[in-house]
Design a protein around this motif. Structure first.
Motif, mmCIF file in Angstrom:
data_model
loop_
_atom_site.group_PDB
_atom_site.id
_atom_site.type_symbol
_atom_site.label_atom_id
_atom_site.label_comp_id
_atom_site.label_asym_id
_atom_site.label_seq_id
_atom_site.Cartn_x
_atom_site.Cartn_y
_atom_site.Cartn_z
ATOM 1 N N THR A 62 0.839 -1.198 0.000
ATOM 2 C CA THR A 62 0.000 0.000 0.000
ATOM 3 C C THR A 62 0.875 1.249 0.000
ATOM 4 O OG1 THR A 62 -1.732 -1.175 1.198
ATOM 5 C CG2 THR A 62 -1.780 1.224 1.319
ATOM 6 N N ASN A 65 2.809 1.620 -3.407
ATOM 7 C CA ASN A 65 1.931 2.147 -4.456
ATOM 8 C C ASN A 65 1.664 3.640 -4.251
ATOM 9 O OD1 ASN A 65 1.406 -0.070 -6.169
ATOM 10 N ND2 ASN A 65 -0.152 -0.884 -4.796
ATOM 11 N N HIS A 86 -6.148 -2.521 -6.933
ATOM 12 C CA HIS A 86 -5.876 -2.386 -5.496
ATOM 13 C C HIS A 86 -5.611 -0.929 -5.140
ATOM 14 C CE1 HIS A 86 -4.456 -3.553 -1.511
ATOM 15 N NE2 HIS A 86 -5.035 -4.705 -1.753
ATOM 16 N N ALA A 171 2.270 -6.531 -7.344
ATOM 17 C CA ALA A 171 2.338 -7.209 -6.045
ATOM 18 C C ALA A 171 2.613 -8.698 -6.247
ATOM 19 C CB ALA A 171 1.034 -7.007 -5.272
ATOM 20 N N ARG A 172 1.959 -9.277 -7.272
ATOM 21 C CA ARG A 172 2.141 -10.711 -7.570
ATOM 22 C C ARG A 172 2.711 -10.902 -8.977
ATOM 23 N NH1 ARG A 172 -2.526 -10.126 -4.631
ATOM 24 N NH2 ARG A 172 -2.514 -11.189 -2.608
ATOM 25 N N LYS A 200 3.629 -11.659 -0.198
ATOM 26 C CA LYS A 200 2.455 -12.404 -0.669
ATOM 27 C C LYS A 200 2.941 -13.829 -0.975
ATOM 28 C CE LYS A 200 -0.082 -8.469 -0.867
ATOM 29 N NZ LYS A 200 0.890 -7.489 -0.530
ATOM 30 N N THR A 208 7.949 -4.590 0.524
ATOM 31 C CA THR A 208 7.601 -4.390 -0.884
ATOM 32 C C THR A 208 8.692 -3.540 -1.503
ATOM 33 O OG1 THR A 208 5.229 -4.517 -0.487
ATOM 34 C CG2 THR A 208 5.912 -3.329 -2.450
HETATM 35 C C1 LIG Z 1 -2.590 -6.359 -5.856
HETATM 36 C C2 LIG Z 1 -2.200 -5.809 -4.528
HETATM 37 N N1 LIG Z 1 -1.530 -4.660 -4.463
HETATM 38 C C3 LIG Z 1 -1.146 -4.113 -3.299
HETATM 39 C C4 LIG Z 1 -1.451 -4.736 -2.102
HETATM 40 C C5 LIG Z 1 -1.079 -4.061 -0.811
HETATM 41 O O1 LIG Z 1 -0.131 -4.755 -0.089
HETATM 42 P P1 LIG Z 1 0.006 -4.588 1.503
HETATM 43 O O2 LIG Z 1 -1.027 -5.447 2.113
HETATM 44 O O3 LIG Z 1 1.414 -5.030 1.769
HETATM 45 O O4 LIG Z 1 -0.183 -3.138 1.829
HETATM 46 C C6 LIG Z 1 -2.152 -5.940 -2.106
HETATM 47 C C7 LIG Z 1 -2.478 -6.619 -0.823
HETATM 48 O O5 LIG Z 1 -3.117 -7.634 -0.760
HETATM 49 C C8 LIG Z 1 -2.549 -6.481 -3.350
HETATM 50 O O6 LIG Z 1 -3.246 -7.640 -3.411
#
Ligand SMILES: Cc1ncc(COP(=O)(O)O)c(C=O)c1O
Length: 334
Positions: A62, A65, A86, A171-172, A200, A208
């Protein structure tokens, strides 16, 4: 004691013994002074693996991003983004709240992509009535769906033609790369910034990485400071990230195979299933199904469209236990 099978998310993994050892043994410094050797090693390694000049470690996806959005856009600028992204839907409106950035959401198509004609039409003319459209933000995987390279080629071409910067929430990204049979580096190519989560499918407890060029990462470092994400002995987390990149990328195919097995088994048991999409399976959950699974020590999230996620703490035996619990709900024999 039977082991609980946790299918709520791939974020639930606990650091393995090897990862914990790497964390305990990591040389540490103070990353705010830039002298934590393990953070520096992780950032250099990730930049090299993913094909960027620089990488910067954040506590969460989060924040990575949001720092990217704040680095590309100023007050009154606009980001074009998917309704399901997201960055738009699940990050508490951070871009607007903290960055004064206006989102221009567009519907995601069933395959997760944005219609590029709609993207082009949403770009505002240079006119004081409008916010300044600055950024196109995409995601891979999105809802578990891998987006192919050919789509990104077209999207990046449009962004370049319209002088938009580009950000990818990856993220993935390693799940996407595994599903597409290509390197994550090739999938990231051409984006101005990419955010890649270590916590993840890769199994780290936090962390991240944001990737970009020197100017972008310089801005993101400032944004990270504003957002309170500059950490001190962050090598503890970086060591887990290095371990994750070294040990847990190639095995993502196992998670995808387990998701296949889960989806097929649920279909055979009579459930209405969508997917699998990489490591995610979606089920139209009948009333009482979530409670039934939890009562059988299979952790799931409730809701009418249940998302089940495979990861490195669920093996084939765990999938079989989840399927046995699901079959006992529908009372179907094998
Ligand atoms: C696609 C995607 N982006 C960003 C995030 C954010 O990651 P975080 O939970 O580390 O803030 C997530 C979290 O599940 C996600 O699925």
């Amino acid at each position: 004691m039977t082991k609980i099978v946790d299918l709520r998310s791939d974020t639930v993994t606990r650091p393995s013994a090897g990862m914990r050892r790497a964390m305990m043994e990591a040389p540490l410094g103070d990353d705010v002074f830039g002298d934590d050797p393990t953070v520096n090693r992780l950032q250099a390694h990730a930049a090299q693996v993913l094909g960027f000049a620089h990488a910067l470690l954040f506590p969460s996806g989060t924040q990575s991003n949001l720092a990217a959005l704040m680095s590309h856009c100023g007050r009154g600028d606009e980001v074009i983004v998917g309704q399901e992204a997201h960055t738009y839907r699940y990050e508490a409106g951070g871009g607007a709240v903290l960055g004064s950035i206006q989102p221009q959401p567009l519907a995601n198509r069933p395959d997760g992509t944005l219609d590029l004609a709609e993207v082009e039409a949403a770009i505002k003319p240079d006119d004081p009535h409008f916010a300044r459209t600055r950024l196109l933000a995409l995601e891979n995987t999105i809802g578990g769906k891998e987006i192919p390279r050919s789509y990104f080629d077209s999207a990046l071409q449009l962004a370049r033609k319209k002088s938009l910067a580009t950000h990818l929430d990856g993220a993935r990204i390693f799940n996407a790369a595994a599903a597409l049979g290509m390197s994550a580096r090739d999938l990231c190519r051409g984006f101005d910034s990419v955010s890649v989560c270590l916590s993840k499918g890769l199994g780290a407890p936090a962390g991240t990485l944001l990737l970009g060029n020197e100017a972008l990462i310089g801005k993101a470092r400032r944004a990270r400071k504003i957002l309170g994400g500059a950490m001190r002995q962050a090598g503890l987390i970086a060591a887990a990230g290095l371990y994750a990149l070294e040990h847990n990328v190639a095995r993502l195919a196992e998670d995808h195979a387990n998701a296949q097995q889960l989806a097929q088994g649920l279909r055979d048991a009579g459930f209405d299933v969508q997917g699998p999409h990489t490591n995610m399976v979606f089920v139209n959950a009948p009333e009482g199904f979530a409670d039934h699974m939890v009562n059988n020590e299979i952790l799931v999230l409730g809701g009418p469209r249940m998302r089940l996620v495979t990861h490195l703490d669920v093996d084939a035996a765990g999938i079989e236990r989840a399927l046995a619990a699901a079959r006992s709900f529908t009372k179907k024999p094998r």
